[in-house]
Design an enzyme around this catalytic site. Structure first.
Site, short mmCIF file in Angstrom:
data_model
loop_
_atom_site.label_atom_id
_atom_site.label_comp_id
_atom_site.label_asym_id
_atom_site.label_seq_id
_atom_site.Cartn_x
_atom_site.Cartn_y
_atom_site.Cartn_z
N TYR A 141 44.25 43.90 52.07
CA TYR A 141 45.34 43.03 52.33
C TYR A 141 44.72 42.29 50.50
O TYR A 141 45.43 41.33 49.54
CB TYR A 141 45.11 41.69 52.56
CG TYR A 141 46.51 41.80 54.00
CD1 TYR A 141 46.29 43.74 54.45
CD2 TYR A 141 47.42 40.94 54.23
CE1 TYR A 141 48.06 43.29 55.31
CE2 TYR A 141 48.18 41.41 54.95
CZ TYR A 141 48.21 41.98 55.73
OH TYR A 141 49.72 42.82 56.12
N LYS A 192 39.79 53.73 61.52
CA LYS A 192 40.78 55.16 61.67
C LYS A 192 39.11 56.04 60.38
O LYS A 192 39.43 56.38 59.73
CB LYS A 192 41.50 55.23 60.65
CG LYS A 192 42.23 56.33 60.29
CD LYS A 192 43.13 56.71 61.35
CE LYS A 192 44.17 58.59 60.96
NZ LYS A 192 44.43 59.66 61.53
N ASP A 224 45.80 55.30 65.05
CA ASP A 224 47.00 56.09 65.47
C ASP A 224 48.12 56.46 66.84
O ASP A 224 48.13 56.07 67.78
CB ASP A 224 47.37 57.23 65.34
CG ASP A 224 46.25 57.85 65.04
OD1 ASP A 224 44.67 57.89 65.07
OD2 ASP A 224 46.09 59.50 64.55
N ASP A 248 48.24 43.73 62.08
CA ASP A 248 48.94 43.47 61.48
C ASP A 248 50.19 44.38 61.65
O ASP A 248 50.46 43.60 62.37
CB ASP A 248 49.16 43.41 59.99
CG ASP A 248 50.76 43.05 59.62
OD1 ASP A 248 50.94 42.17 60.22
OD2 ASP A 248 51.48 43.47 58.84
#
Ligand code: IPM
Ligand code: MG
Length: 360
Positions: A141, A192, A224, A248
């Site tokens: 972000y 991840k 995931d 988010d």
């Protein structure tokens, strides 16, 4: 000593839901003698209309001066075509970053009265109580460089950067561990790490910190898989700690387990527990101004504010109890409506919470 709360209704349904939350705040203020004074200002599209920027310096100064901030929602189609630098969302990102609100707490709790409103089977979600701890002032972000450029062949190319420093990871992981300690002592760190450098460091730092928390059961999960597990067997989670973007996405997903994103409050805290409180949902321009929106997420954000920034546990409990009572009465805004319940407007929901509070 009076404590000042800055109220920023924002755009879309923001003003409607905020008036209900303010009614509730004024009720507890008086009922529990809290000594709060409220000041109101603009952010997002409303600030663009008034000042030409989504967060004016004087509003930011007011936020710094206040003891807590209560925010509605920002954004809407009217401002969608503006340059990225002055879009409503920039106001929100700027206030989070300038106030150093790095810890975003997003609880996803199912009210037993709403088990029918979830799209998942009641047995999958009943009793659900998860806390997502989202890093809020770093990662993709805010990372630089970020840009859109035109290559020599005329093709456009855009890129963002996902940086995390050790200290940023450590301080948010610490919040995750501390929160787990107050709850069921399970922390799942989501990353991840099979692909991203930043996630590998994330996993290393969280693992190192775990040595200070032998009482907490730590697990790691790829994002995931976490997205899948959240709909497969969400009750396996207690506290989830994750980066800005993953948080988010996963918090929107988790919200639907509880029936509606219209029920979910959030707290964004700095290192001293000073905070900004806002519903997890957005400004819902499609239903704005129609007295249809669910004000409960904002009302429950008031309760989080009382709990985390002011340690007013009795008043915070009272708000949650009042919300539970209006749900017991069968009152539902459209987003949580199910057969046999009474459909009510934004206003009527706010009034019902105030009435229930006054009787406690
Ligand atoms: C949220 C919102 C914001 C975010 C938007 C409005 C910038 O989706 O609070 O989850 O992405 O953080
Ligand atoms: Mg979001």
């Amino acid at each position: 000593m009076t404590k000042q709360i800055l109220v920023l209704p924002g755009d879309g349904i923001g003003p409607e839901i905020m008036s209900q939350a303010v009614k509730v705040l004024e009720q507890v203020n008086q009922q529990f003698n809290l000594g709060f004074s409220l000041v109101e200002d603009v952010i997002g599209g409303a600030a663009i209309d008034k000042h030409g920027v989504p967060l004016a310096d004087e509003t930011l100064a007011l936020a710094h001066k206040s003891d807590a901030v209560l925010l509605g929602a920002v954004g809407g189609p009217k401002w969608d075509t503006l340059d990225r630098a002055i879009r409503p969302e920039r106001g929100l990102l700027k206030i989070r970053s300038e106030m150093k609100l790095f810890a975003n707490l997003r609880p996803a709790m199912l009210y037993k009265q709403l088990a029918e409103a979830s799209t998942l089977k009641p047995e999958v979600v009943s009793g659900l109580d998860i806390l997502i701890v989202r890093e809020l002032t770093g990662g993709i972000y805010f990372g630089s460089p970020r840009d859109t450029v035109t290559l020599e062949n005329g093709e456009r190319k855009a890129f963002d950067t996902l940086p995390y420093s050790e200290s940023e990871i450590r301080r948010i992981a610490k919040v995750g561990f501390e929160m787990a300690r107050l709850r069921n002592k399970k922390l799942c760190s989501v990353d991840k790490a099979n692909v991203l450098e930043s996630s590998r460091l994330w996993r290393e730092v969280v693992t190192e910190l775990a040595k200070d928390y032998p009482d907490i059961e730590l697990s790691h999960m790829y994002v995931d898989n976490a997205a899948m597990q959240l709909v497969r067997a969400p009750k396996q989670f207690d506290v989830i700690v994750t980066d800005n973007m993953f948080g988010d996405i996963l918090s929107d997903e988790a919200s639907m387990l509880t029936g509606s994103i219209g029920m979910l409050p959030s707290a964004s805290l700095d290192a001293q527990n000073k905070g900004m409180y806002e519903p997890c949902h957005g400004s819902a321009p499609d239903i704005a101004g129609q007295n249809l929106a669910n004000p409960l997420a904002t009302i429950l954000s008031v309760s989080m504010m009382l709990r985390y920034s002011f340690n007013e546990v009795r008043a915070a409990d009272a708000i949650e109890q009042a919300v539970s009572q209006v749900l017991d009465q069968g009152l539902r805004t459209g987003d949580i409506f199910s057969h046999g319940m009474t459909k009510v407007s934004t206003d009527a929901m706010g009034d019902a919470v105030v009435t229930a509070l006054a009787k406690l």
